[in-house]
Design a protein around this motif. Structure first.
Motif, PDB file in Angstrom:
ATOM      1  N   CYS A 175       8.830   8.581 -48.129  1.00  0.00           N
ATOM      2  CA  CYS A 175       7.904   9.434 -48.205  1.00  0.00           C
ATOM      3  C   CYS A 175       6.676   9.140 -47.562  1.00  0.00           C
ATOM      4  CB  CYS A 175       7.697   9.388 -49.973  1.00  0.00           C
ATOM      5  SG  CYS A 175       8.980  10.108 -50.864  1.00  0.00           S
ATOM      6  N   ASP A 176       6.455   7.774 -46.872  1.00  0.00           N
ATOM      7  CA  ASP A 176       5.326   7.709 -46.295  1.00  0.00           C
ATOM      8  C   ASP A 176       5.551   8.281 -44.682  1.00  0.00           C
ATOM      9  OD1 ASP A 176       3.177   6.393 -44.619  1.00  0.00           O
ATOM     10  OD2 ASP A 176       3.699   4.535 -45.517  1.00  0.00           O
ATOM     11  N   THR A 177       5.132   9.284 -44.544  1.00  0.00           N
ATOM     12  CA  THR A 177       5.328  10.138 -43.375  1.00  0.00           C
ATOM     13  C   THR A 177       4.664   9.450 -42.291  1.00  0.00           C
ATOM     14  OG1 THR A 177       5.250  12.162 -44.797  1.00  0.00           O
ATOM     15  CG2 THR A 177       5.250  12.466 -42.177  1.00  0.00           C
ATOM     16  N   THR A 178       3.403   8.741 -42.163  1.00  0.00           N
ATOM     17  CA  THR A 178       2.793   8.230 -41.366  1.00  0.00           C
ATOM     18  C   THR A 178       3.417   6.990 -40.861  1.00  0.00           C
ATOM     19  OG1 THR A 178       0.704   8.773 -42.060  1.00  0.00           O
ATOM     20  CG2 THR A 178       0.574   6.897 -40.587  1.00  0.00           C
ATOM     21  N   LEU A 179       4.139   6.113 -41.759  1.00  0.00           N
ATOM     22  CA  LEU A 179       4.928   5.041 -41.318  1.00  0.00           C
ATOM     23  C   LEU A 179       6.221   5.803 -40.692  1.00  0.00           C
ATOM     24  CD1 LEU A 179       5.887   1.999 -41.510  1.00  0.00           C
ATOM     25  CD2 LEU A 179       6.889   2.623 -43.757  1.00  0.00           C
ATOM     26  N   VAL A 180       6.825   6.596 -40.937  1.00  0.00           N
ATOM     27  CA  VAL A 180       8.118   7.101 -40.114  1.00  0.00           C
ATOM     28  C   VAL A 180       7.642   7.798 -38.872  1.00  0.00           C
ATOM     29  CG1 VAL A 180       9.740   8.899 -40.182  1.00  0.00           C
ATOM     30  CG2 VAL A 180       9.037   7.810 -42.357  1.00  0.00           C
ATOM     31  N   GLU A 181       6.277   8.335 -38.808  1.00  0.00           N
ATOM     32  CA  GLU A 181       5.995   8.654 -37.504  1.00  0.00           C
ATOM     33  C   GLU A 181       5.978   7.383 -36.501  1.00  0.00           C
ATOM     34  OE1 GLU A 181       2.574  10.862 -37.937  1.00  0.00           O
ATOM     35  OE2 GLU A 181       3.350  12.786 -38.816  1.00  0.00           O
ATOM     36  N   GLU A 182       5.130   6.238 -37.033  1.00  0.00           N
ATOM     37  CA  GLU A 182       4.906   5.141 -36.257  1.00  0.00           C
ATOM     38  C   GLU A 182       6.223   4.461 -35.688  1.00  0.00           C
ATOM     39  OE1 GLU A 182       2.422   2.935 -38.966  1.00  0.00           O
ATOM     40  OE2 GLU A 182       0.688   4.036 -38.611  1.00  0.00           O
ATOM     41  N   LEU A 183       7.304   4.531 -36.816  1.00  0.00           N
ATOM     42  CA  LEU A 183       8.489   3.788 -36.228  1.00  0.00           C
ATOM     43  C   LEU A 183       9.211   4.594 -35.209  1.00  0.00           C
ATOM     44  CD1 LEU A 183       9.982   3.148 -39.970  1.00  0.00           C
ATOM     45  CD2 LEU A 183       8.867   1.340 -38.106  1.00  0.00           C
ATOM     46  N   LEU A 184       9.140   5.773 -35.310  1.00  0.00           N
ATOM     47  CA  LEU A 184       9.618   6.653 -34.407  1.00  0.00           C
ATOM     48  C   LEU A 184       9.020   6.531 -32.920  1.00  0.00           C
ATOM     49  CD1 LEU A 184      10.275  10.055 -36.147  1.00  0.00           C
ATOM     50  CD2 LEU A 184      12.000   8.380 -35.836  1.00  0.00           C
ATOM     51  N   ILE A 185       7.868   6.434 -32.988  1.00  0.00           N
ATOM     52  CA  ILE A 185       7.038   6.414 -31.718  1.00  0.00           C
ATOM     53  C   ILE A 185       7.218   4.770 -31.113  1.00  0.00           C
ATOM     54  CG2 ILE A 185       4.801   6.177 -30.770  1.00  0.00           C
ATOM     55  CD1 ILE A 185       4.110   8.497 -32.641  1.00  0.00           C
ATOM     56  N   ASN A 186       6.722   3.775 -31.815  1.00  0.00           N
ATOM     57  CA  ASN A 186       6.854   2.495 -31.689  1.00  0.00           C
ATOM     58  C   ASN A 186       8.207   1.916 -31.086  1.00  0.00           C
ATOM     59  OD1 ASN A 186       4.192   2.721 -32.056  1.00  0.00           O
ATOM     60  ND2 ASN A 186       4.113   1.512 -34.125  1.00  0.00           N
ATOM     61  N   HIS A 187       9.072   2.484 -31.704  1.00  0.00           N
ATOM     62  CA  HIS A 187      10.521   1.870 -31.394  1.00  0.00           C
ATOM     63  C   HIS A 187      11.322   3.070 -30.488  1.00  0.00           C
ATOM     64  CE1 HIS A 187      10.567  -1.655 -34.172  1.00  0.00           C
ATOM     65  NE2 HIS A 187       9.829  -0.707 -34.935  1.00  0.00           N
ATOM     66  N   GLY A 188      10.562   3.823 -30.033  1.00  0.00           N
ATOM     67  CA  GLY A 188      11.287   4.966 -29.072  1.00  0.00           C
ATOM     68  C   GLY A 188      12.629   5.386 -29.623  1.00  0.00           C
ATOM     69  N   LEU A 189      12.588   5.785 -30.926  1.00  0.00           N
ATOM     70  CA  LEU A 189      13.805   6.150 -31.650  1.00  0.00           C
ATOM     71  C   LEU A 189      14.210   7.579 -31.376  1.00  0.00           C
ATOM     72  CD1 LEU A 189      13.073   4.605 -35.163  1.00  0.00           C
ATOM     73  CD2 LEU A 189      14.176   3.560 -33.083  1.00  0.00           C
ATOM     74  N   ASP A 190      15.402   7.904 -31.163  1.00  0.00           N
ATOM     75  CA  ASP A 190      15.923   9.232 -30.680  1.00  0.00           C
ATOM     76  C   ASP A 190      16.930   9.934 -31.808  1.00  0.00           C
ATOM     77  OD1 ASP A 190      18.423   8.097 -30.067  1.00  0.00           O
ATOM     78  OD2 ASP A 190      17.654   7.784 -28.058  1.00  0.00           O
ATOM     79  N   THR A 191      17.361   9.111 -32.890  1.00  0.00           N
ATOM     80  CA  THR A 191      18.409   9.440 -33.796  1.00  0.00           C
ATOM     81  C   THR A 191      17.816   9.028 -35.306  1.00  0.00           C
ATOM     82  OG1 THR A 191      19.957   9.159 -32.216  1.00  0.00           O
ATOM     83  CG2 THR A 191      20.692   9.487 -34.680  1.00  0.00           C
ATOM     84  N   ILE A 192      17.919   9.723 -36.261  1.00  0.00           N
ATOM     85  CA  ILE A 192      17.679   9.367 -37.599  1.00  0.00           C
ATOM     86  C   ILE A 192      19.100   9.622 -38.542  1.00  0.00           C
ATOM     87  CG2 ILE A 192      16.718  10.030 -39.872  1.00  0.00           C
ATOM     88  CD1 ILE A 192      14.048  10.794 -38.230  1.00  0.00           C
ATOM     89  N   VAL A 193      19.510   8.824 -39.108  1.00  0.00           N
ATOM     90  CA  VAL A 193      20.563   9.173 -39.700  1.00  0.00           C
ATOM     91  C   VAL A 193      20.198   8.610 -41.310  1.00  0.00           C
ATOM     92  CG1 VAL A 193      23.146   8.091 -40.507  1.00  0.00           C
ATOM     93  CG2 VAL A 193      22.263   7.908 -37.891  1.00  0.00           C
TER      94      VAL A 193
END
Length: 370
Positions: free
Chosen positions: A73-91
């Protein structure tokens, strides 16, 4: 570059696995890193009662594995993880999933399963679509895979055909209603915003790392403590059982071969009455104690099992409200389009499960004592 990376076009994936310390999520993370050692996996888990870091302990030395204690539910944290780790897939596994708890306290189910899923969708849309487009770039090549349940389809009569992907939704509990809502949100973000999504609906899972409040681990751990085994109503509710590793392989196939925007049913082709499951596990536990004399000293409380009388612990209790009578999954679409089929028979899978719990009291005993 590993052979598996070559088979997938040479590009390792970078996954965010939500709820990866939970039962199915943890098994999926183990599966993925074993199959694709060149990939990286970030697990995001709030470590509520059903999340367990020890389920991932053996992966902590893996350079491709990162654990983050946090809330979807922490949208900002999720955004940071996607950006900082260069993530391309969510399961996306993270969910409140125990029907009994949804009856006594539905608020947490709406918060995690609906608001939490929407938080992930918002973050994915922003990072993978909105920000690149704002910079004049193409959206990131991405995938949002949502893990759902057969319970969104409601209940079946004994002679009804199994649930297919076109079965109308008819959830009957706060849990299944919250999962149905999350399914619809995922679909909406694809059709409205172009998010590249897939969804899978699975039947009842069983196997290692399963929280002891669920039926099969409850039977095993209650027998080992010589506690009553509660059976709702007449015990003749029917469920389709799927070994958790087969589920992980099914999701793997959806990620590799699934069509964007599609739903895929992942089932075990294995319908059993609850009471027959109870009796079978009791028999296997008695058999295990008879074959291995050391179990009686390892589990001194398991008096009934040591005497070959585990079934005497069965206790019929009042059925819960809104208890669906039968679930069954039609997985023909997954078989045809993905080449999916379960590898484990129920006989082999249930024996592996009993053996795992007998061998791993250090994992489940602390959960019983919570």
């Amino acid at each position: 570059m590993t052979q598996t990376e070559k088979q997938r076009g040479g590009n390792p994936r970078k996954l965010l696995v939500t709820g990866g310390a939970g039962f199915i999520g943890a098994n999926f993370v183990h599966h993925w890193l074993q199959q694709y050692p060149g990939d990286s996996v970030v697990v995001l888990d709030a470590l509520t009662y059903a999340g367990n870091r020890s389920s991932l302990k053996s992966l902590e030395s893996d350079s491709g594995f990162t654990f983050v204690h946090g809330d979807i539910c922490d949208t900002t944290l999720v955004e940071e993880l996607l950006i900082n780790h260069g993530l391309d897939t969510i399961v996306h596994f993270a969910a409140e999933s125990h029907v009994d708890r949804s009856i006594s306290g539905p608020d947490a189910f709406l918060e995690t399963n609906i608001i939490g899923t929407h938080s992930l969708l918002k973050a994915a849309k922003k990072v993978w679509i909105d920000l690149p487009v704002a910079d004049g770039l193409d959206p990131v090549d991405h995938r949002f895979h949502h893990v759902s349940t057969d319970e969104v389809y409601g209940t079946l009569e004994p002679e009804d055909p199994a649930f297919s992907e076109s079965t109308a939704y008819a959830p009957n509990s706060p849990y299944s209603a919250s999962k149905a809502a999350s399914d619809h949100l995922v679909r909406a973000y694809h059709h409205t915003f172009g998010l590249q999504v897939t969804t899978s609906n699975c039947s009842n899972n069983y196997g290692p790392y399963h929280y002891p409040e669920k039926l099969i681990p409850l039977i095993i751990t209650n027998i080992l403590r010589d506690q009553p085994i509660p059976v709702y109503g007449d015990g003749k509710q029917v469920r389709d059982w799927l070994y958790v590793e087969d589920h992980a392989r099914g999701i793997d196939l959806v990620l590799q071969k699934g069509k964007i925007g599609e739903n895929y049913n992942i089932g075990g082709h294995n319908e059993w009455l609850n009471i027959d499951i109870v009796n079978l596990v009791c028999h296997l536990m008695d058999e295990a104690f008879m074959a291995d004399n050391s179990l009686a000293s390892k589990y001194p409380e398991a008096i009934s099992a040591a005497a070959g009388k585990s079934c005497e612990l069965v206790q019929f209790v009042t059925d819960r409200p809104g208890h669906d009578r039968r679930y069954a999954i039609d997985a023909r679409k997954s078989r045809k389009e993905l080449g999916y089929k379960p590898w484990e028979s129920f006989e082999s899978g249930i024996r592996k499960t009993v053996s795992w719990y007998l061998s791993n009291p250090q994992w489940w005993l602390p959960l019983i004592k919570k």
